[in-house]
Design a protein around this motif. Structure first.
Motif, PDB file in Angstrom:
ATOM      1  N   GLY A 100       0.831  -1.201   0.000  1.00  0.00           N
ATOM      2  CA  GLY A 100       0.000   0.000   0.000  1.00  0.00           C
ATOM      3  C   GLY A 100       0.861   1.243   0.000  1.00  0.00           C
ATOM      4  O   GLY A 100       2.053   1.213  -0.342  1.00  0.00           O
ATOM      5  N   GLU A 101       0.234   2.325   0.455  1.00  0.00           N
ATOM      6  CA  GLU A 101       0.886   3.635   0.338  1.00  0.00           C
ATOM      7  C   GLU A 101       1.592   4.026   1.652  1.00  0.00           C
ATOM      8  O   GLU A 101       2.807   4.225   1.684  1.00  0.00           O
ATOM      9  CB  GLU A 101      -0.245   4.604  -0.009  1.00  0.00           C
ATOM     10  CG  GLU A 101       0.120   6.020  -0.147  1.00  0.00           C
ATOM     11  CD  GLU A 101      -1.131   6.837  -0.513  1.00  0.00           C
ATOM     12  OE1 GLU A 101      -1.924   6.370  -1.364  1.00  0.00           O
ATOM     13  OE2 GLU A 101      -1.298   7.918   0.057  1.00  0.00           O
ATOM     14  N   GLY A 102       0.811   4.112   2.693  1.00  0.00           N
ATOM     15  CA  GLY A 102       1.377   4.482   3.988  1.00  0.00           C
ATOM     16  C   GLY A 102       0.302   4.344   5.041  1.00  0.00           C
ATOM     17  O   GLY A 102      -0.888   4.303   4.719  1.00  0.00           O
ATOM     18  N   PRO A 103       0.702   4.279   6.304  1.00  0.00           N
ATOM     19  CA  PRO A 103      -0.274   4.086   7.375  1.00  0.00           C
ATOM     20  C   PRO A 103      -1.273   5.237   7.465  1.00  0.00           C
ATOM     21  O   PRO A 103      -0.933   6.386   7.191  1.00  0.00           O
ATOM     22  CB  PRO A 103       0.595   4.067   8.642  1.00  0.00           C
ATOM     23  CG  PRO A 103       2.007   3.948   8.179  1.00  0.00           C
ATOM     24  CD  PRO A 103       2.072   4.417   6.785  1.00  0.00           C
ATOM     25  N   GLY A 104      -2.493   4.890   7.863  1.00  0.00           N
ATOM     26  CA  GLY A 104      -3.500   5.896   8.194  1.00  0.00           C
ATOM     27  C   GLY A 104      -3.576   6.034   9.707  1.00  0.00           C
ATOM     28  O   GLY A 104      -2.681   5.562  10.439  1.00  0.00           O
ATOM     29  N   GLU A 114      -3.670   2.684  11.707  1.00  0.00           N
ATOM     30  CA  GLU A 114      -2.391   1.985  11.568  1.00  0.00           C
ATOM     31  C   GLU A 114      -1.338   2.667  12.438  1.00  0.00           C
ATOM     32  O   GLU A 114      -0.533   2.026  13.108  1.00  0.00           O
ATOM     33  CB  GLU A 114      -1.955   1.975  10.091  1.00  0.00           C
ATOM     34  CG  GLU A 114      -2.814   1.101   9.188  1.00  0.00           C
ATOM     35  CD  GLU A 114      -4.168   1.717   8.833  1.00  0.00           C
ATOM     36  OE1 GLU A 114      -4.320   2.945   8.954  1.00  0.00           O
ATOM     37  OE2 GLU A 114      -5.082   0.958   8.437  1.00  0.00           O
ATOM     38  N   PRO A 124      -0.279  -2.587   9.682  1.00  0.00           N
ATOM     39  CA  PRO A 124      -0.764  -2.077   8.399  1.00  0.00           C
ATOM     40  C   PRO A 124      -2.209  -2.502   8.123  1.00  0.00           C
ATOM     41  O   PRO A 124      -2.632  -3.593   8.520  1.00  0.00           O
ATOM     42  CB  PRO A 124       0.174  -2.736   7.386  1.00  0.00           C
ATOM     43  CG  PRO A 124       0.576  -4.020   8.031  1.00  0.00           C
ATOM     44  CD  PRO A 124       0.624  -3.740   9.512  1.00  0.00           C
ATOM     45  N   PHE A 125      -2.930  -1.662   7.447  1.00  0.00           N
ATOM     46  CA  PHE A 125      -4.275  -1.988   6.945  1.00  0.00           C
ATOM     47  C   PHE A 125      -5.179  -2.603   8.016  1.00  0.00           C
ATOM     48  O   PHE A 125      -5.654  -3.728   7.874  1.00  0.00           O
ATOM     49  CB  PHE A 125      -4.183  -2.910   5.715  1.00  0.00           C
ATOM     50  CG  PHE A 125      -3.854  -2.159   4.452  1.00  0.00           C
ATOM     51  CD1 PHE A 125      -4.806  -1.420   3.795  1.00  0.00           C
ATOM     52  CD2 PHE A 125      -2.561  -2.178   3.933  1.00  0.00           C
ATOM     53  CE1 PHE A 125      -4.515  -0.711   2.634  1.00  0.00           C
ATOM     54  CE2 PHE A 125      -2.252  -1.462   2.777  1.00  0.00           C
ATOM     55  CZ  PHE A 125      -3.237  -0.725   2.132  1.00  0.00           C
ATOM     56  N   ALA A 146     -10.013   0.828   5.362  1.00  0.00           N
ATOM     57  CA  ALA A 146      -9.418   0.303   4.118  1.00  0.00           C
ATOM     58  C   ALA A 146      -8.930  -1.122   4.328  1.00  0.00           C
ATOM     59  O   ALA A 146      -9.052  -1.980   3.442  1.00  0.00           O
ATOM     60  CB  ALA A 146      -8.269   1.202   3.658  1.00  0.00           C
ATOM     61  N   ASN A 184       3.832  -1.247   3.320  1.00  0.00           N
ATOM     62  CA  ASN A 184       3.539   0.037   2.685  1.00  0.00           C
ATOM     63  C   ASN A 184       4.805   0.664   2.109  1.00  0.00           C
ATOM     64  O   ASN A 184       5.916   0.302   2.507  1.00  0.00           O
ATOM     65  CB  ASN A 184       2.953   1.001   3.719  1.00  0.00           C
ATOM     66  CG  ASN A 184       1.497   0.708   4.024  1.00  0.00           C
ATOM     67  OD1 ASN A 184       0.667   0.657   3.118  1.00  0.00           O
ATOM     68  ND2 ASN A 184       1.191   0.491   5.290  1.00  0.00           N
ATOM     69  N   HIS A 239      -6.414   1.383  -4.791  1.00  0.00           N
ATOM     70  CA  HIS A 239      -6.197   1.355  -3.346  1.00  0.00           C
ATOM     71  C   HIS A 239      -7.571   1.157  -2.669  1.00  0.00           C
ATOM     72  O   HIS A 239      -8.554   1.779  -3.090  1.00  0.00           O
ATOM     73  CB  HIS A 239      -5.586   2.681  -2.892  1.00  0.00           C
ATOM     74  CG  HIS A 239      -5.092   2.621  -1.488  1.00  0.00           C
ATOM     75  ND1 HIS A 239      -5.948   2.603  -0.415  1.00  0.00           N
ATOM     76  CD2 HIS A 239      -3.847   2.542  -0.984  1.00  0.00           C
ATOM     77  CE1 HIS A 239      -5.239   2.514   0.697  1.00  0.00           C
ATOM     78  NE2 HIS A 239      -3.957   2.483   0.378  1.00  0.00           N
TER      79      HIS A 239
HETATM   80  N1  URA Z   1      -3.642   2.758   3.574  1.00  0.00           N
HETATM   81  C1  URA Z   1      -2.407   2.286   3.216  1.00  0.00           C
HETATM   82  O1  URA Z   1      -1.903   2.548   2.143  1.00  0.00           O
HETATM   83  N2  URA Z   1      -1.785   1.520   4.083  1.00  0.00           N
HETATM   84  C2  URA Z   1      -2.275   1.189   5.268  1.00  0.00           C
HETATM   85  O2  URA Z   1      -1.609   0.480   6.001  1.00  0.00           O
HETATM   86  C3  URA Z   1      -3.559   1.677   5.604  1.00  0.00           C
HETATM   87  C4  URA Z   1      -4.219   2.467   4.747  1.00  0.00           C
END
Ligand code: URA
Length: 217
Positions: A69-73, A76, A82-83, A87, A109, A183
């Motif tokens: 994925g992209e990065g933690p929200g 997270e 993660p995730f 999402a 991520n 995503h």
């Molecule tokens: N979106 C992401 O790209 N990664 C995560 O871990 C959570 C949401």
């Protein structure tokens, strides 16, 4: 281990009346745990200033497939996993639709710390963080990648192309076949994209099943 060797081993266990096995923690898991611990106080970019937790990644340390994925929200960042937010719940449903659990794959991520307000990670933040992901890929040695969203695709495939350009083809990253899909957060905002995302997932499942039959891990 080859399929034949595994068959012989299982036959041996059956003939010996062995019904219980003790599996040691895999070397990969041990290594990933050590690295996660080692990097958890990273200050290589400014995201470290606002994060609560460094979100390294989790899942099967010998996974055939890695999801990136992209990065933690927010969730997270709170939990260090993660995730796990909305999402993540959708991602789990998507995996279930192709008979996979999150523990079958490894999830990571592009950046390990939450960008404030969930903005896209900047180029310098992605560059600073990428060695962690490359190291995870080298340890796990997945045979297939699923890149979730444009940031993941553009970063790893090193281009500025659209999601539409990326979808529906097999790309390669470090010689590993990589498929690109929406995503899950984008799917939550645009439910009409779930149909084309299902097409991507079925393609992923086809590739995954092919590899699963050829590979014993
Ligand atoms: N979106 C992401 O790209 N990664 C995560 O871990 C959570 C949401």
């Amino acid at each position: 281990m080859s399929v034949n060797a595994l068959r012989q081993y299982l036959e041996f266990l059956k003939n010996s009346g062995i019904k219980e096995l003790y599996l040691p923690e895999s070397n990969n898991q041990k290594r990933l745990n050590e690295l996660q611990h080692q990097y958890s106080n990273c200050t290589k970019c400014s995201l470290s200033q606002s994060r609560h937790n460094f979100v390294y990644g989790e899942g099967n340390p010998n996974a055939l497939a890695m999801l990136i994925g992209e990065g933690p929200g927010e969730q997270e960042d709170k939990t260090g996993r993660p995730f796990v937010g909305a999402a993540g719940q959708l991602l789990e449903k998507m995996l279930a639709a192709i008979n996979l659990k999150r523990s079958d794959v490894y999830i990571a991520n592009i950046v390990k710390c939450r960008p404030p307000g969930n903005r896209n990670p900047e180029a310098d933040e992605r560059r600073a963080c990428l060695p962690y992901l490359l190291e995870q890929i080298q340890i796990i040695q997945p045979k297939l990648l699923l890149l979730l969203g444009l940031v993941s695709a553009q970063t790893l495939l090193n281009n500025n192309n659209t999601l539409g350009w990326h979808r529906g083809k097999i790309h390669y990253f470090m010689d590993i076949p990589a498929l690109v899909t929406y995503h899950p957060s984008a799917l939550l905002r645009n439910p009409e994209w779930k149909k084309p995302a299902w097409v991507d997932l079925q393609e992923f499942q086809k590739e995954y099943e092919k590899l699963r039959l050829e590979t014993v891990r």
